[in-house]
Design a protein around this motif. Structure first.
Motif, mmCIF file in Angstrom:
data_model
loop_
_atom_site.group_PDB
_atom_site.id
_atom_site.type_symbol
_atom_site.label_atom_id
_atom_site.label_comp_id
_atom_site.label_asym_id
_atom_site.label_seq_id
_atom_site.Cartn_x
_atom_site.Cartn_y
_atom_site.Cartn_z
ATOM 1 N N ILE A 30 -60.878 68.374 82.365
ATOM 2 C CA ILE A 30 -61.798 69.360 81.688
ATOM 3 C C ILE A 30 -62.944 69.528 82.421
ATOM 4 C CG2 ILE A 30 -62.882 70.639 79.518
ATOM 5 C CD1 ILE A 30 -60.816 69.325 77.817
ATOM 6 N N ALA A 31 -63.465 70.450 83.023
ATOM 7 C CA ALA A 31 -64.837 70.533 83.669
ATOM 8 C C ALA A 31 -65.781 71.344 82.673
ATOM 9 C CB ALA A 31 -64.570 71.297 84.977
ATOM 10 N N VAL A 32 -67.037 70.914 82.713
ATOM 11 C CA VAL A 32 -67.912 71.355 81.847
ATOM 12 C C VAL A 32 -69.157 71.612 82.342
ATOM 13 C CG1 VAL A 32 -69.272 70.978 79.522
ATOM 14 C CG2 VAL A 32 -66.747 70.264 79.903
ATOM 15 N N THR A 33 -70.033 72.619 82.312
ATOM 16 C CA THR A 33 -71.221 72.744 82.796
ATOM 17 C C THR A 33 -72.322 72.616 81.804
ATOM 18 O OG1 THR A 33 -71.554 75.179 82.429
ATOM 19 C CG2 THR A 33 -70.319 74.669 84.312
ATOM 20 N N ILE A 76 -65.020 74.859 80.836
ATOM 21 C CA ILE A 76 -65.747 75.525 79.916
ATOM 22 C C ILE A 76 -67.303 75.471 80.345
ATOM 23 C CG2 ILE A 76 -66.951 75.017 77.488
ATOM 24 C CD1 ILE A 76 -64.145 72.970 76.983
ATOM 25 N N PRO A 77 -67.687 76.722 80.810
ATOM 26 C CA PRO A 77 -69.120 77.043 80.910
ATOM 27 C C PRO A 77 -69.955 77.336 79.962
ATOM 28 C CG PRO A 77 -67.575 78.998 81.621
ATOM 29 C CD PRO A 77 -66.899 78.072 80.839
ATOM 30 N N ASN A 78 -71.312 76.737 79.968
ATOM 31 C CA ASN A 78 -72.101 76.725 78.789
ATOM 32 C C ASN A 78 -73.522 77.245 78.942
ATOM 33 O OD1 ASN A 78 -70.408 74.943 76.821
ATOM 34 N ND2 ASN A 78 -70.449 73.537 78.678
ATOM 35 N N PHE A 79 -73.750 77.986 80.129
ATOM 36 C CA PHE A 79 -74.904 78.589 80.208
ATOM 37 C C PHE A 79 -74.818 80.327 80.402
ATOM 38 C CE2 PHE A 79 -76.664 74.910 82.928
ATOM 39 C CZ PHE A 79 -77.433 74.573 81.649
#
Length: 352
Positions: A12-15, A94-97
């Motif tokens: 899982i890639a996360v920002t 999962i992008p977070n911005f």
């Protein structure tokens, strides 16, 4: 003798790794994923800057790659993600911005074609709840929102003040908001925000009351899978929650359901609410991703990041029907020691 094939970890890639005094959600999302998914994980950090603290928290983040700023466009983003995917075989991003969501939504079909899952709202949903469109959104769906004016030049502040009166709130199109008592404060806020985020600037009616935040997770079909309301107990000078507590309120849950149904929201969101003295719930802002305090949802019994990951993989997640009231979070800071060589490697080669 039968040779057992080792099961590939879920990648899982996360920002959003900037765990600073105005933190991004990434570190909290990762903690929730590690707590809530009962399988081996490999967490890939996606960073914009070399000094994002989450990059160096190796017990949480297994590997970090730098990605281009949103201003570089969707094509630059997908090219970089394809390169990272060739090495890491990413399952979910999962992008977070707020500022990066437009590009991620635009390339989501391309990512899906190469095996990378996302769980994101549509561009239409994203635009509908945008700060610039919030007043129109509230009117359309009969929700209380403050009056506001969208301006492009500092001279328009006087006209906005005449209509909305002081105190008023000056807000950026992505982040930052200042409560201003007079024209001098409003002008200062305008210049600070426009220098950082550009124009337009939103000038909003000030609503006096008690502030409440709601973290929600929509399934994209008009249903709310999870709703956790939280009241801030301690607020920093930047208006960020440094401590908070889960609270009850049927009207809060109903408002989150109303928003999700109106937008068919897909993914995480946060409603910033003000309960007025007349006990009316005003939506001050809708953040189109998980908030930085999202780990509290795991502590309260509704792990929203883990649920989102399951839905991204196509698994069925039943809506939660209860959570623990009175669960608190208290944010804290500590000095993490690392070596300058790690900083240099990320800066020079774009990965660590």
């Amino acid at each position: 003798m039968v040779n057992k094939v080792a099961k590939k970890p879920l990648v899982i890639a996360v920002t959003g790794l900037n765990a600073i005094d105005s933190p991004g959600p990434g570190v909290a999302v990762i903690r929730a994923l590690r707590d809530g998914l009962e399988q081996e994980l490999r967490i890939i950090g996606l960073s914009y800057e070399s000094l994002e603290p989450g990059v160096y928290l190796h017990d949480l983040v297994d590997k970090t790659y730098q990605i281009p700023y949103p201003s570089a466009g969707a094509e630059a983003l997908v090219e970089r993600i394809q390169h990272i995917h060739s090495k890491e075989h990413i399952d979910i991003i999962i992008p977070n911005f707020d500022a990066e969501l437009y590009n991620f939504i635009k390339v989501s079909a391309q990512l899906h074609a190469i095996g990378i899952k996302t769980f994101l709202p549509t561009h239409e949903s994203l635009e509908a709840r945008d700060k610039i469109n919030l007043a129109k959104f509230g009117k359309k769906y009969e929700m209380h929102v403050p009056q506001q004016m969208v301006i492009h030049k500092v001279d328009d502040l006087r006209k906005a003040a005449e209509e909305l009166e002081y105190p008023l709130v000056v807000k950026g199109k992505f982040y930052d908001a200042y409560v201003c008592q007079n024209i001098e404060q409003a002008q200062k806020a305008y210049y600070q925000i426009s220098a950082k985020w550009g124009t337009p600037i939103i000038v909003q009616e000030f609503i006096k009351g008690s502030e409440i935040n709601i973290a929600g997770l929509g399934d994209g079909k008009g249903n709310c899978v999870s709703i956790i309301p939280m009241r801030k107990l301690y607020i920093t000078d930047k208006g960020k929650a440094w401590a908070g507590i889960t609270i009850e309120g049927a009207d809060l849950l109903n408002l989150a359901r109303q928003f999700t149904k109106a937008t068919n929201w897909r993914g995480g969101f946060e409603l910033e609410i003000m309960r007025s003295k007349k006990d009316e719930l005003y939506i001050m802002e809708v953040n189109p991703r998980f908030p930085a305090w999202i780990y509290l949802t795991a502590g309260a019994g509704q792990n929203q990041p883990a649920s989102l990951a399951k839905m991204a993989l196509g698994q069925s997640v039943e809506p939660f029907d209860e959570y623990q009231i009175g669960k608190m979070f208290i944010r804290y800071a500590w000095d993490h020691i690392t070596d300058v060589g790690e900083f240099q490697q990320l800066s020079a080669f774009g990965e660590l």
